[in-house]
Design a protein around this motif. Structure first.
Motif, PDB file in Angstrom:
ATOM      1  N   GLU A   1     -62.668  -1.154   7.050  1.00 57.79           N
ATOM      2  CA  GLU A   1     -63.981  -0.968   6.966  1.00 57.79           C
ATOM      3  C   GLU A   1     -64.456   0.468   7.465  1.00 57.79           C
ATOM      4  O   GLU A   1     -65.215   0.830   6.531  1.00 57.79           O
ATOM      5  CB  GLU A   1     -64.814  -1.774   8.417  1.00 57.79           C
ATOM      6  CG  GLU A   1     -64.751  -3.359   8.143  1.00 57.79           C
ATOM      7  CD  GLU A   1     -64.896  -4.097   9.426  1.00 57.79           C
ATOM      8  OE1 GLU A   1     -65.353  -3.668  10.586  1.00 57.79           O
ATOM      9  OE2 GLU A   1     -64.984  -5.242   9.435  1.00 57.79           O
TER      10      GLU A   1
ATOM     11  N   TYR B   1     -63.609 -10.038   2.237  1.00 55.97           N
ATOM     12  CA  TYR B   1     -64.883  -8.979   2.199  1.00 55.97           C
ATOM     13  C   TYR B   1     -65.616  -9.184   0.819  1.00 55.97           C
ATOM     14  O   TYR B   1     -64.676  -9.255  -0.193  1.00 55.97           O
ATOM     15  CB  TYR B   1     -64.241  -7.416   2.331  1.00 55.97           C
ATOM     16  CG  TYR B   1     -64.124  -7.162   3.774  1.00 55.97           C
ATOM     17  CD1 TYR B   1     -65.044  -6.832   4.942  1.00 55.97           C
ATOM     18  CD2 TYR B   1     -62.925  -7.306   4.338  1.00 55.97           C
ATOM     19  CE1 TYR B   1     -64.655  -6.529   6.041  1.00 55.97           C
ATOM     20  CE2 TYR B   1     -62.364  -6.937   5.662  1.00 55.97           C
ATOM     21  CZ  TYR B   1     -63.486  -6.560   6.492  1.00 55.97           C
ATOM     22  OH  TYR B   1     -63.063  -6.426   7.520  1.00 55.97           O
TER      23      TYR B   1
ATOM     24  N   TRP C   1     -71.321  -4.045   2.060  1.00 47.35           N
ATOM     25  CA  TRP C   1     -70.070  -4.826   2.317  1.00 47.35           C
ATOM     26  C   TRP C   1     -70.291  -6.094   3.457  1.00 47.35           C
ATOM     27  O   TRP C   1     -70.927  -5.727   4.431  1.00 47.35           O
ATOM     28  CB  TRP C   1     -68.744  -3.790   2.419  1.00 47.35           C
ATOM     29  CG  TRP C   1     -68.829  -3.191   3.876  1.00 47.35           C
ATOM     30  CD1 TRP C   1     -69.061  -1.784   3.973  1.00 47.35           C
ATOM     31  CD2 TRP C   1     -68.563  -3.436   5.186  1.00 47.35           C
ATOM     32  NE1 TRP C   1     -69.110  -1.417   5.356  1.00 47.35           N
ATOM     33  CE2 TRP C   1     -68.715  -2.447   6.047  1.00 47.35           C
ATOM     34  CE3 TRP C   1     -68.114  -4.527   5.843  1.00 47.35           C
ATOM     35  CZ2 TRP C   1     -68.426  -2.369   7.324  1.00 47.35           C
ATOM     36  CZ3 TRP C   1     -67.905  -4.845   7.045  1.00 47.35           C
ATOM     37  CH2 TRP C   1     -68.054  -3.695   8.011  1.00 47.35           C
ATOM     38  N   TYR C   2     -69.594  -6.985   3.147  1.00 48.98           N
ATOM     39  CA  TYR C   2     -69.731  -8.208   4.318  1.00 48.98           C
ATOM     40  C   TYR C   2     -68.261  -8.660   4.359  1.00 48.98           C
ATOM     41  O   TYR C   2     -67.367  -8.982   3.562  1.00 48.98           O
ATOM     42  CB  TYR C   2     -70.723  -9.142   3.559  1.00 48.98           C
ATOM     43  CG  TYR C   2     -72.117  -8.759   3.046  1.00 48.98           C
ATOM     44  CD1 TYR C   2     -73.023  -8.625   3.934  1.00 48.98           C
ATOM     45  CD2 TYR C   2     -72.191  -8.135   1.818  1.00 48.98           C
ATOM     46  CE1 TYR C   2     -74.426  -8.488   3.548  1.00 48.98           C
ATOM     47  CE2 TYR C   2     -73.442  -7.825   1.312  1.00 48.98           C
ATOM     48  CZ  TYR C   2     -74.313  -7.850   2.233  1.00 48.98           C
ATOM     49  OH  TYR C   2     -75.519  -7.280   1.807  1.00 48.98           O
ATOM     50  N   ASN C   3     -68.057  -9.023   5.714  1.00 45.66           N
ATOM     51  CA  ASN C   3     -67.046  -9.787   6.050  1.00 45.66           C
ATOM     52  C   ASN C   3     -67.418 -11.300   6.170  1.00 45.66           C
ATOM     53  O   ASN C   3     -68.198 -11.675   6.799  1.00 45.66           O
ATOM     54  CB  ASN C   3     -66.673  -9.370   7.530  1.00 45.66           C
ATOM     55  CG  ASN C   3     -65.339 -10.112   7.938  1.00 45.66           C
ATOM     56  OD1 ASN C   3     -65.424 -10.252   9.333  1.00 45.66           O
ATOM     57  ND2 ASN C   3     -64.396 -10.305   7.351  1.00 45.66           N
TER      58      ASN C   3
END
Length: 166
Positions: A89, A110, A101-103
């Motif tokens: 990250e 991601y 960005w997304y977990n």
């Protein structure tokens, strides 16, 4: 998940109006949501202070600025220890091309939203990320050919209904 902020229907009206008209004056906002100016300003400042309103900004039409490419990349990291997530990250945050960005759950870790001036620039970015040894096990990318639809607002009415129930 973080606990929800305590909001009432006026707060949600303020949020909905500001999503549509972020440049409106407090006078316009107060009129639109049915409050007098002073309480409206107090509520808006509170929403900013508690972080519900993160900021204000222009909605830029990138297509009007020239060619660019929008890419969604699904990334799986090799190791799933907390330091590995942080390392990834922090590295992603250093690249201005990675705008979101997304977990996520599911088949990868991601989802990255990347805006680059062209495919070659995107490819060079991904090669740098791989060379930086930030834990990428594999990635799959999808270049957007055409944006079919885009909403600038959230379904605040549905969230409001849930708040009223709970």
């Amino acid at each position: 998940m973080t606990p929800a902020a305590s909001l009432d229907r006026f707060d949600l009206k303020i949020l909905a109006h500001l999503e549509r008209e972020g440049r409106c004056s407090n006078v316009e906002l107060a009129d639109a949501v049915g409050l007098s100016q002073s309480p409206c300003l107090v509520r808006t400042k509170r929403l900013q202070e508690i972080g519900v309103i993160r900021g204000y900004g222009a909605d830029i039409a990138l297509e009007k600025l020239g060619n660019c490419v929008l890419v969604f990349s699904e990334v799986t990291i090799s190791s799933h220890r907390p330091p590995d997530f942080r390392k990834f990250e922090q590295a992603v945050d250093r690249h201005s091309e990675i705008v979101e960005w997304y977990n996520v759950s599911g088949g990868y870790d991601y989802l990255l939203k990347i805006v680059a001036p062209n495919v070659a620039h995107f490819q060079a970015l991904m090669e740098r990320l791989l060379q930086d040894d930030i834990g990428i096990g594999k990635f799959t990318s999808r270049i957007v050919l055409r944006q079919s639809s885009r909403k600038r607002t959230h379904p605040l009415n549905l969230i409001a209904a849930q708040l009223e129930k709970g």
